[in-house]
Write an enzyme that holds these catalytic residues in place. Sequence first.
Site, PDB file in Angstrom:
ATOM      1  N   ASN A   9       0.876  -1.176   0.000  1.00  0.00           N
ATOM      2  CA  ASN A   9       0.000   0.000   0.000  1.00  0.00           C
ATOM      3  C   ASN A   9       0.911   1.222   0.000  1.00  0.00           C
ATOM      4  O   ASN A   9       1.500   1.562   1.013  1.00  0.00           O
ATOM      5  CB  ASN A   9      -0.895  -0.020   1.240  1.00  0.00           C
ATOM      6  N   LYS A  11       0.155   4.276  -0.358  1.00  0.00           N
ATOM      7  CA  LYS A  11      -0.443   5.491   0.239  1.00  0.00           C
ATOM      8  C   LYS A  11      -0.184   6.690  -0.681  1.00  0.00           C
ATOM      9  O   LYS A  11      -0.132   6.520  -1.897  1.00  0.00           O
ATOM     10  CB  LYS A  11       0.086   5.678   1.662  1.00  0.00           C
ATOM     11  N   HIS A  96      -9.291   1.178   5.079  1.00  0.00           N
ATOM     12  CA  HIS A  96      -7.988   1.378   5.719  1.00  0.00           C
ATOM     13  C   HIS A  96      -8.161   2.332   6.892  1.00  0.00           C
ATOM     14  O   HIS A  96      -8.962   3.271   6.836  1.00  0.00           O
ATOM     15  CB  HIS A  96      -6.981   1.931   4.705  1.00  0.00           C
ATOM     16  N   GLU A  98      -6.531   4.764   7.870  1.00  0.00           N
ATOM     17  CA  GLU A  98      -6.356   6.193   7.550  1.00  0.00           C
ATOM     18  C   GLU A  98      -7.622   6.750   6.911  1.00  0.00           C
ATOM     19  O   GLU A  98      -7.972   7.916   7.116  1.00  0.00           O
ATOM     20  CB  GLU A  98      -5.119   6.382   6.649  1.00  0.00           C
ATOM     21  N   GLU A 168      -5.025  -4.705  10.588  1.00  0.00           N
ATOM     22  CA  GLU A 168      -3.975  -3.710  10.783  1.00  0.00           C
ATOM     23  C   GLU A 168      -4.239  -2.951  12.078  1.00  0.00           C
ATOM     24  O   GLU A 168      -5.030  -1.996  12.097  1.00  0.00           O
ATOM     25  CB  GLU A 168      -3.963  -2.711   9.614  1.00  0.00           C
ATOM     26  N   GLY A 174       2.933   2.469  10.717  1.00  0.00           N
ATOM     27  CA  GLY A 174       3.891   3.566  10.546  1.00  0.00           C
ATOM     28  C   GLY A 174       4.603   3.961  11.826  1.00  0.00           C
ATOM     29  O   GLY A 174       5.265   4.990  11.877  1.00  0.00           O
ATOM     30  N   SER A 214       3.864  -2.019  10.263  1.00  0.00           N
ATOM     31  CA  SER A 214       5.321  -2.077  10.465  1.00  0.00           C
ATOM     32  C   SER A 214       5.944  -3.432  10.106  1.00  0.00           C
ATOM     33  O   SER A 214       6.900  -3.861  10.748  1.00  0.00           O
ATOM     34  CB  SER A 214       5.685  -1.668  11.899  1.00  0.00           C
TER      35      SER A 214
HETATM   36  P1  13P Z   1       3.363   0.433   7.614  1.00  0.00           P
HETATM   37  O1  13P Z   1       3.856  -0.875   7.047  1.00  0.00           O
HETATM   38  O2  13P Z   1       4.105   1.633   7.097  1.00  0.00           O
HETATM   39  O3  13P Z   1       3.249   0.392   9.107  1.00  0.00           O
HETATM   40  O4  13P Z   1       1.850   0.618   7.062  1.00  0.00           O
HETATM   41  C1  13P Z   1       0.956  -0.426   7.155  1.00  0.00           C
HETATM   42  C2  13P Z   1      -0.257  -0.067   6.387  1.00  0.00           C
HETATM   43  O5  13P Z   1      -0.989   0.833   6.750  1.00  0.00           O
HETATM   44  C3  13P Z   1      -0.537  -0.805   5.151  1.00  0.00           C
HETATM   45  O6  13P Z   1      -1.810  -0.563   4.683  1.00  0.00           O
END
Ligand code: 13P
Length: 251
Positions: A9, A11, A96, A98, A168, A174, A214
């Site tokens: 992903n 982003k 997601h 976010e 997640e 992150g 992560s």
């Molecule tokens: P990270 O791997 O940067 O923690 O992000 C995970 C994520 O949100 C994947 O959709």
Amino acid sequence: MRTKIVAGNWKMNCDLAEMEDLLGEIKNQLDSVSNDVHLMVAPSFTNLYPAFQSLRETNIHVAAQNMHQEQNGAFTGEVSVEMLKGVGVKNVILGHSERRSIFHETNALLAEKVNTALAKKMNIIFCVGEELKSRKEAKHIEVVKEQLEKGLFHIKAENFKNVVIAYEPVWAIGTGETATPEQAQEMHAEIRKMIADQYNSAIADEVSILYGGSVKPANAKEIFSKKDVDGGLIGGASLKADDFLAIANSF
Ligand code: 13P
């Protein structure tokens, strides 16, 4: 046998030139990845078509990071399912964290997006996960159950073949903080049980459940070794070809 999936992903990262470099590096090393691992990348809307063109000779799939629930109309700034399909996209990430937290997407809205996607035969990666507060209060399973019940469990059993679930935990996204393999396994087993209770055990056994938060080359092997973890949804580490492919080689 459940499908093993490693999905990147991206982003809101990678302009066109950066994406072409990244895809070039990934394609150069594709031979190192076992054929039974299903690779996917999710670029921004503007990069979906060039990604599809660049990857059409490979077995890497392309996913959108979001879509609107309506078919078309006066929704300035939004992208519909047909627009995605029109540029070759067959997969979409929905829910997601976010999108849920920054863009206020609710379980009810996500249920509509799920319906629109499935009606057009789009494959969905449906994301769930609890915030740190819920984890600390030991309400993490309850939160994920509610996200599934309100956002996904209204679909017909036959549509589950188009669904992948990604767990997640928000506190691990992150942050560099990963759920322990045991925490991931616990939730994945719970999710599978919820699907078995709502539908049946055959469907629960078939659905791929990805872990995200992560994931990096150093921890992927241990997480993927857990029995109910079928791969990962990778953020930061998927922006580096070497790391992404090392994760794909961690089964
Ligand atoms: P990270 O791997 O940067 O923690 O992000 C995970 C994520 O949100 C994947 O959709």
